[in-house]
Design an enzyme around this catalytic site. Sequence first.
Site, PDB file in Angstrom:
ATOM      1  N   TYR A 104      -7.450   4.341  -5.750  1.00 16.57           N
ATOM      2  CA  TYR A 104      -6.494   6.133  -5.273  1.00 16.57           C
ATOM      3  C   TYR A 104      -6.796   7.250  -6.497  1.00 16.57           C
ATOM      4  CZ  TYR A 104      -3.951   2.472  -2.014  1.00 16.57           C
ATOM      5  OH  TYR A 104      -3.653   1.226  -1.411  1.00 16.57           O
ATOM      6  N   ARG A 139      -2.475   4.823  10.625  1.00 14.25           N
ATOM      7  CA  ARG A 139      -2.899   5.728   9.919  1.00 14.25           C
ATOM      8  C   ARG A 139      -2.248   6.915  11.163  1.00 14.25           C
ATOM      9  NH1 ARG A 139      -6.091   3.259   6.572  1.00 14.25           N
ATOM     10  NH2 ARG A 139      -6.350   1.632   6.339  1.00 14.25           N
ATOM     11  N   GLY A 140      -1.876   7.124  10.931  1.00 10.73           N
ATOM     12  CA  GLY A 140      -0.796   8.446  11.942  1.00 10.73           C
ATOM     13  C   GLY A 140      -1.224   8.944  13.415  1.00 10.73           C
TER      14      GLY A 140
END
Length: 332
Positions: A55, A204-205
């Site tokens: 990340y 993811r939304g």
Amino acid sequence: MHNRQIGPLSVSAIGLGCMNLNHAYGVPPSEADAIALLNRALDLGCTFLDTAALYGMGHNERLLNKAVMHRRSEFTLASKCVLDMYDGQRGLNGSPTAIRKTLDDALIRLGTDVIDLYYLHRLDKAVPIEDSVGELKRAVEAGKIRTIGLSEMSAATIRRAHDVHPVAAVQTEYSPCVRNPEIAVLDACRDLGIGFVAFSPVARGLLADAVHDDHYAKGDIRAGMPRFVEPQLGHNLKAVAQFNALAAEAGCTPAQLALAWVLSRGRDIVAIPGTRSIAHLEDNMAAGDMVIGADILARIDSLFEGDAIRGTRYPPALQAQIDTETFPGECD
């Protein structure tokens, strides 16, 4: 928020996935905003923070060091190896040598002597899982990590790994519209006493009323994910609209409904939604003790049956790295 048991670890039912503070969803927030959000999460009773070497190419681990390591006693720290940067390029390397280096670098970036839960981020199919887990076993014995986790791995791989050293947690995408763990992974985890960590629990939304078209910011990984682009997205949003209506009926936000659904699937499951918004963080954390009626939960299950959601979870190159079981025809 109530706690749940993940192997020997007791963590908040809803944790925080830290990826999007540095990675994968376009321009990240400012460092000051990210630090404020991480501390607010701890203030709200979140005791489970999830990061990875990949990340932000290590920047996410450095962010946690700067933001919250002065509050180290307040949370369980999880990170990951295997997916990392090698010679300046993203790569997959499950060899003991690579794992050892990634872990040692992570400890420096995080500013700690030990990581509570350390995952193999993906299965490196070129390296026997026994070799990769064997290196993590040595890291446990050396006191560098406390427990071992696996991410996006099949039931068969989980069982092989668990034979080498007890696995504390398995992490895989799981939400009302992503049900792959129900094929075999959840049963394997329960057979072996392994906790389950649901990442992307609001898809993811998609199940947070945050995706309305495929006009994504530069650097947003959803632009390359088949189910998040046309023509699949338009079809998928029809089911999402019905899900949003169920949330309104339940008196909560869509994200809260998705999180409550995930937690309802078993006391051995925790969720780690990610967000860049403190307002959304507060909504998410409030879902930890939310109770949704059985009728609405059953209607959610019916809503996402069959081909309600079309398109693979990942583009072909990334899907090839996923060991988790797929449904018939899912990747055709």
